[in-house]
Design an enzyme around this catalytic site. Sequence first.
Site, PDB file in Angstrom:
ATOM      1  CB  CYS A   1      -0.966  -0.032   1.177  1.00  0.00           C
ATOM      2  SG  CYS A   1      -2.421   0.980   0.871  1.00  0.00           S
TER       3      CYS A   1
ATOM      4  CG  HIS B   1      -3.481  -3.429   3.286  1.00  0.00           C
ATOM      5  ND1 HIS B   1      -2.377  -2.964   3.937  1.00  0.00           N
ATOM      6  CD2 HIS B   1      -4.219  -2.346   2.966  1.00  0.00           C
ATOM      7  CE1 HIS B   1      -2.435  -1.637   4.023  1.00  0.00           C
ATOM      8  NE2 HIS B   1      -3.540  -1.238   3.438  1.00  0.00           N
TER       9      HIS B   1
ATOM     10  CD  GLU C   1      -0.747  -6.434   4.875  1.00  0.00           C
ATOM     11  OE1 GLU C   1      -0.288  -6.926   3.828  1.00  0.00           O
ATOM     12  OE2 GLU C   1      -0.791  -5.219   5.097  1.00  0.00           O
TER      13      GLU C   1
HETATM   14  N1  GLN Z   1      -1.848   6.729   2.842  1.00  0.00           N
HETATM   15  C1  GLN Z   1      -1.937   5.979   1.643  1.00  0.00           C
HETATM   16  C2  GLN Z   1      -3.301   6.136   0.983  1.00  0.00           C
HETATM   17  O1  GLN Z   1      -4.233   6.542   1.602  1.00  0.00           O
HETATM   18  C3  GLN Z   1      -1.648   4.526   1.899  1.00  0.00           C
HETATM   19  C4  GLN Z   1      -2.673   3.891   2.769  1.00  0.00           C
HETATM   20  C5  GLN Z   1      -2.200   2.597   3.351  1.00  0.00           C
HETATM   21  O2  GLN Z   1      -1.026   2.311   3.397  1.00  0.00           O
HETATM   22  N2  GLN Z   1      -3.138   1.808   3.862  1.00  0.00           N
HETATM   23  O3  GLN Z   1      -3.448   5.828  -0.177  1.00  0.00           O
END
Ligand code: GLN
Length: 581
Positions: A417, A544, A546
Amino acid sequence: MSGDDILRDVASQSEDTEFYTPMPDGYRRGQAKYVVVFGTVMSGLGKGIFASSLAKLLQDKGLRVAPIKLEGYLNIDSGTLNPYRHGEVFVLDDGMETDMDLGTYERMLDQDLTRDHFATSGQFFWAVLQRERHGEYQGRDVQMIPHVTGEVKAKLRRLAVKTGADVVFVEIGGTAGDVENAYYIEAMRQLAYEEGPENVCFVALTLVIEPSILGEQKSKAAQLGIKRLLEMGIQPHLIACRAASPVTDKVREKISIYTSVPMARVFSMHDEASIYLIPTRMRHDQVDRQVTHLLNVMDRVDPRAEQKAIDVWEEFCDRLRRPRHEVRIAVTGKYTAVRDSYASLLKAVEHAGAALDAKVGIQWVDTTSVTQANAAEALKDADGIIVPGGFGVRGTEGKIACVRHARENFLPYLGLCFGFQMAVVEFARNVCGLAGANSTEIQRHTPHPVIDLLPEQRGVKDLGGSMRLGGKDVELIPGTLASRMFGGAATVRLRFRHRYEVNPDYIERLRAGGMVFSGKAPGQPIMQILELPDHPYFVGTQSHPEFTSRPLRPSPFYLGLVAAALGRSAVGPVTPQESKR
Ligand code: GLN
């Protein structure tokens, strides 16, 4: 009065009744049984780990189980909670942002859960207040008892009907004695009364302390903690004693006498090297058999299926206990002080390690002090690196320095992410020559906004539940590493929680520099996976992974990283099964 009479009474909804227990259509008393897990003494004892382990043991026996977590706080979901205080925010396939325990349930049970499996006080009060505004209480004063407690019971019964569960596992957040969860505990007392004997099993988790100055285990805190439950009308059937080392018979005897729970049902739940070893211990201590007897569901057990499930699980546990290799993965993180804020990541690494017969050590790297000049030093002991999800500015330049080090020195890299986005920023700056490239989350007026808000996010004002959330299909580009890691699947389902994305205006320039986008949202220019050829493993994903890694079905992203860290091919002999879901 029989249990059915009680249910008929409470379901009667005339204007002056003191009963309020909405019953879902098709509800049959005794079909679903309930195991309710309470915490005493302090929070953080591992109620979710106990409940999910017990649920797993019953699931292994062929019973259908449905877990639900009831949170005391007033937030509508966990999305706005600070992971530093509460542990990670877990995301369900349907987009619900929940407490990290839901992750424990999904992993232990290898089951995708929904918002039906999670509730907060905020949700219950919201529902009750809306009913009140719609005039549904017909002139009654709306009260905690019976109206709010009625909603709680209704939520459990709806879950039972919807899932066809043999056993609903209810985890009550917080500790007996809290103001926030007192009405949950009252609702559970009512539930037991209404459902009748053999239908509800109460479990108390408690803590046995062992002060180092005394050098022996003390049971008083546990006794007093459970007393709070007894005062609230809850007589536990079973007590699980958390402790650092095995709880002595003497202490178990004291707890037994004090609480009227027979010795055979006072269990030592002491620390294990991995939570995945806990179900085995509980089975040896016959916790599962006690529960199937208490709930009278022995006739629903399928011993053949159980033996098969046990064999598979034990094989996994053996690999956990006796790893043949060792690697070290660096994880950059803002919340380095609180392991719980990376609970799913740590589990995903553990799953991948077990599949590859490796013990994976984690090295936390606080990137606020990392620069290009010292990145090599900070990462000198690492065999691979993960830059996980994150929000905001703090430590980002240090993360970018780590990404650069990994890319230039062929250190296996996995970006999750935010870590995916940082890989794009680094590549844009140092390979594509886009000086000052950045994410607009970090620098609003960057000359090259290579990461920018998703168009759908532009008008969003509310903070809660407003990100791009939940499970989404990701289209894999044939021939890429990502496609091979997922066994050639055309699409995979991954979970998301973000507001920013690769700016579509820069995709071509990034590609021209050599970045391969190997996964994207079907029909949209939203890039979801990147990789660099000519590197042993340089992979990022906007998702994600995970959140969908399971003990016996590790995420291919993590498998690839750990394999590369071990010096093996990222597409090794283990066949990841995530793609076959
Ligand atoms: N802050 C980034 C976004 O909002 C990544 C978010 C995250 O890592 N869950 O896109």
